[in-house]
Design a protein around this motif. Structure first.
Motif, PDB file in Angstrom:
ATOM      1  N   LEU A  20      24.463  -9.036  -3.922  1.00 27.47           N
ATOM      2  CA  LEU A  20      24.703  -8.893  -2.471  1.00 27.47           C
ATOM      3  C   LEU A  20      25.830  -7.850  -2.004  1.00 27.47           C
ATOM      4  O   LEU A  20      26.840  -8.026  -2.590  1.00 27.47           O
ATOM      5  CB  LEU A  20      24.811 -10.400  -2.062  1.00 27.47           C
ATOM      6  CG  LEU A  20      25.268 -10.460  -0.531  1.00 27.47           C
ATOM      7  CD1 LEU A  20      24.023 -10.137   0.197  1.00 27.47           C
ATOM      8  CD2 LEU A  20      25.710 -11.940  -0.345  1.00 27.47           C
ATOM      9  N   VAL A  22      27.362  -7.549   1.620  1.00 26.75           N
ATOM     10  CA  VAL A  22      27.447  -7.888   3.059  1.00 26.75           C
ATOM     11  C   VAL A  22      28.110  -7.003   3.700  1.00 26.75           C
ATOM     12  O   VAL A  22      29.404  -6.909   3.224  1.00 26.75           O
ATOM     13  CB  VAL A  22      27.807  -9.207   3.241  1.00 26.75           C
ATOM     14  CG1 VAL A  22      27.845  -9.536   4.758  1.00 26.75           C
ATOM     15  CG2 VAL A  22      26.787 -10.361   2.458  1.00 26.75           C
ATOM     16  N   LEU A  30      21.457  -8.479   5.392  1.00 23.39           N
ATOM     17  CA  LEU A  30      22.034  -8.832   3.910  1.00 23.39           C
ATOM     18  C   LEU A  30      21.445  -7.711   2.897  1.00 23.39           C
ATOM     19  O   LEU A  30      20.243  -7.603   2.586  1.00 23.39           O
ATOM     20  CB  LEU A  30      20.974 -10.043   3.643  1.00 23.39           C
ATOM     21  CG  LEU A  30      21.596 -11.248   4.608  1.00 23.39           C
ATOM     22  CD1 LEU A  30      20.485 -12.355   4.048  1.00 23.39           C
ATOM     23  CD2 LEU A  30      22.966 -11.618   4.106  1.00 23.39           C
ATOM     24  N   ILE A  32      20.385  -5.793  -0.174  1.00 20.57           N
ATOM     25  CA  ILE A  32      19.976  -6.263  -1.350  1.00 20.57           C
ATOM     26  C   ILE A  32      19.553  -4.984  -2.054  1.00 20.57           C
ATOM     27  O   ILE A  32      18.811  -4.207  -2.046  1.00 20.57           O
ATOM     28  CB  ILE A  32      18.846  -7.104  -1.299  1.00 20.57           C
ATOM     29  CG1 ILE A  32      18.786  -8.127  -0.250  1.00 20.57           C
ATOM     30  CG2 ILE A  32      18.417  -7.604  -2.531  1.00 20.57           C
ATOM     31  CD1 ILE A  32      17.723  -9.010   0.128  1.00 20.57           C
ATOM     32  N   THR A  55      21.221 -15.215  -2.055  1.00 19.94           N
ATOM     33  CA  THR A  55      20.525 -14.018  -1.322  1.00 19.94           C
ATOM     34  C   THR A  55      19.038 -13.869  -1.562  1.00 19.94           C
ATOM     35  O   THR A  55      18.131 -13.383  -1.089  1.00 19.94           O
ATOM     36  CB  THR A  55      21.405 -12.687  -1.674  1.00 19.94           C
ATOM     37  OG1 THR A  55      22.774 -12.984  -1.271  1.00 19.94           O
ATOM     38  CG2 THR A  55      20.868 -11.671  -0.875  1.00 19.94           C
ATOM     39  N   TYR A  58      17.050 -15.841   0.771  1.00 15.94           N
ATOM     40  CA  TYR A  58      16.568 -14.969   1.790  1.00 15.94           C
ATOM     41  C   TYR A  58      15.484 -13.954   1.692  1.00 15.94           C
ATOM     42  O   TYR A  58      14.732 -13.525   2.682  1.00 15.94           O
ATOM     43  CB  TYR A  58      17.726 -14.530   2.320  1.00 15.94           C
ATOM     44  CG  TYR A  58      18.822 -15.259   2.897  1.00 15.94           C
ATOM     45  CD1 TYR A  58      18.781 -15.547   4.218  1.00 15.94           C
ATOM     46  CD2 TYR A  58      20.015 -15.876   2.419  1.00 15.94           C
ATOM     47  CE1 TYR A  58      19.665 -16.505   4.786  1.00 15.94           C
ATOM     48  CE2 TYR A  58      20.774 -16.630   2.551  1.00 15.94           C
ATOM     49  CZ  TYR A  58      20.640 -17.067   4.213  1.00 15.94           C
ATOM     50  OH  TYR A  58      21.635 -17.981   4.488  1.00 15.94           O
ATOM     51  N   ARG A 219      22.880 -14.796   7.632  1.00 16.80           N
ATOM     52  CA  ARG A 219      22.708 -15.944   6.782  1.00 16.80           C
ATOM     53  C   ARG A 219      22.606 -17.155   8.018  1.00 16.80           C
ATOM     54  O   ARG A 219      23.048 -17.174   8.986  1.00 16.80           O
ATOM     55  CB  ARG A 219      24.108 -16.103   5.859  1.00 16.80           C
ATOM     56  CG  ARG A 219      24.230 -15.210   4.667  1.00 16.80           C
ATOM     57  CD  ARG A 219      25.381 -15.298   3.942  1.00 16.80           C
ATOM     58  NE  ARG A 219      25.187 -14.559   2.747  1.00 16.80           N
ATOM     59  CZ  ARG A 219      24.379 -15.025   1.648  1.00 16.80           C
ATOM     60  NH1 ARG A 219      23.821 -16.198   1.415  1.00 16.80           N
ATOM     61  NH2 ARG A 219      24.461 -14.038   0.785  1.00 16.80           N
TER      62      ARG A 219
END
Length: 503
Positions: A20, A22, A30, A32, A55, A58, A219
């Motif tokens: 992650l 951010v 987010l 990735i 993460t 998600y 988030r």
């Protein structure tokens, strides 16, 4: 394909590591990077790994909603349908038509049903791994509490979809189940048992997540957990708890309705003050969604959206439901179509392509690459939904203040108070019917219509009256979807009698 037995086995031995990054400030993502494999024990052993692991959950939300599974619960309603072309394409597309029309292709072999089931349970397994291993991480207690809350929120999201669509379902959790491991799978748990876990997860999330504005962008936050918990209580017709959960949201200062409805669907306004939880997409490979393509922008480069489409369109009931002067009409539905150069085109000869199309997910110039590679986020929850649920809850409790909250939504849409238009104070039943229709106008094609119709006991009657493709076939058995046949092959705890009635 994955069944519960296989998922439990694999989920306890391997997990995806998503590193992650951010971005600070106004980033909506987010971010990735590509995945690698590592055991969950190693993944969650420290703070960096634990954040990366969560993460990955998600990521499952992104995958679930990026393609056609998103429309399970939209098509086959009084709101959305597939076009007349879809059943003529054969193969996979006939399975899509089956979900819309409820004909014989909506069976235990339906590919969309199987795929959605698998995708949801992959999310469950990732969440279970996080919930199991985060407590032993070396991360600080504050970080562990937040990550556990995020994981439980997301597990509740997956299970809430599963229980609404399939009813009683296998219920793997973070707890070791020696019986299931030995017998080859888990049996179905009752709907009540599933909801007990969902309510517990969301209650924990609401108590431990940071508030909107302090949570990292993309988030889960406290207000999203409260709103979803309120939706669960409303679904269960537990109006007292729905009111107690939703009422505090009505007086917050960190959430509010956007002043203009159309601004909700401009990519420049993502993660706005009305948004409670969005699924985050970007232009990076593998992180896009294709909804603009499915809904009509399928041959348009990043010039003008609106090429006409041939997969999913609104029903006439939805497109005709807006009153004159309703700001949401032109923001939600497209009546004009363009070629790749931005010239207006009249598709009068091309069957359903000339009908009104959904406009909400049109790409924004300079943002998405094209209709099939859209970076547009998708709303999962927004504040207008909470307001309408609170109005519904008050109405079911015979609280006269319900009308006040309906009118908040109408005012933003540039409409007069409903009692003014109606000419009298509505009865409880009149307001009940109007709120259901108002939810369609406000939240159309955002993923809730099938669940709203089922929750209010209107699914069969509304589909029969307003979806001509489904009207000849839909029946009471369609209050649930069939458990996929592949699940029966791989989960030995399921017996033939465990299939939902009628399938």
């Amino acid at each position: 394909m994955f069944a519960i037995k296989y998922l439990i086995k694999q989920g306890l031995t391997a997990s995806l590591l998503f590193m992650l990054l951010v971005a600070a400030g106004c980033s909506k993502k987010l971010d990735i990077t590509p995945e690698t494999f590592v055991s969950p024990e190693d993944l969650y052993k420290d703070e960096q790994g634990a954040i990366a692991g969560v993460t990955g959950i998600y990521r499952k939300m992104l995958e679930l909603n990026s393609g056609d599974y998103y429309f399970l619960g939209i098509v086959g309603t009084d709101e959305g349908k597939t076009t007349s072309f879809v059943p003529t394409w054969g193969g996979y597309w006939q399975h899509y038509d089956g979900v819309n029309s409820y004909n014989g292709l909506l069976s235990a072999q339906n590919q969309l049903v199987q795929g959605a089931w698998n995708s949801l349970y992959k999310g469950v397994v990732n969440a279970n791994n996080a919930i199991k291993y985060i407590p032993s991480s070396t991360a600080s207690q504050a970080v562990k509490d937040r990550l556990l809350a995020e994981s439980k929120f997301l597990r509740a999201v997956f299970y809430f979809k599963l229980v609404q669509l399939w009813g009683a379902i296998p219920l793997p959790t973070e707890e070791e189940d020696a019986v299931a491991n030995a017998s080859g799978g888990k049996p179905r748990s009752s709907e009540d048992e599933v909801y007990v876990l969902i309510i517990s997860d969301l209650s924990f999330a609401a108590s431990n997540l940071p508030a909107k504005g302090t949570a990292d962008v993309g988030r889960a936050n406290q207000e999203a957990a409260q709103t979803l918990l309120g939706k669960v209580h409303l679904t269960r017709k537990d109006y007292a708890n729905a009111k107690a959960t939703l009422q505090p949201l009505m007086s917050l200062t960190n959430v509010a309705l956007m002043s203009k409805y159309a601004d909700l669907f401009n990519e420049s306004n993502e993660n706005n003050i009305e948004s409670l939880f969005e699924i985050q997409y970007s232009n990076e490979n593998g992180n896009t969604n294709g909804q603009a393509n499915t809904l009509g922008g399928w041959h348009i480069s990043n010039v003008d959206s609106g090429g006409g489409g041939h997969v999913v369109i609104p029903t006439d009931y939805y497109s005709n439901s807006f009153d004159d002067g309703d700001d949401r009409k032109n923001a939600s539905i497209r009546y004009k179509f363009y070629d790749a150069s931005g010239n207006e085109v009249d598709y009068w000869w091309w069957a359903d392509v000339t009908k009104p199309h959904v406009k909400k997910f049109d790409i924004t110039k300079g943002k998405s690459l094209n209709g099939g590679l859209s970076s547009r986020n998708l709303y999962y929850l927004r504040y207008a939904d909470a307001i309408l649920m609170y109005a519904e809850t008050l109405n079911e409790l015979n609280d006269g203040n319900a009308l006040t909250y309906l009118n908040k939504i109408r005012t933003r849409a540039k409409l007069a108070n409903w009692e003014t238009v109606l000419g009298h104070t509505p009865t409880q039943q009149e307001l009940r019917d109007e709120l259901l229709k108002e939810r369609m106008r406000e939240l159309g094609f955002e993923g809730w219509r099938w669940c709203d119709l089922k929750r209010t006991g209107k699914l069969i009657s509304q589909v029969k009256a307003n979806n001509p493709d489904a009207a000849p076939y839909v029946s009471n058995k369609n209050l649930l979807f069939p458990v996929p046949a592949r699940e029966f092959e791989l989960n030995r705890a399921l017996k033939p009698g465990d299939q939902n009635p009628g399938f």
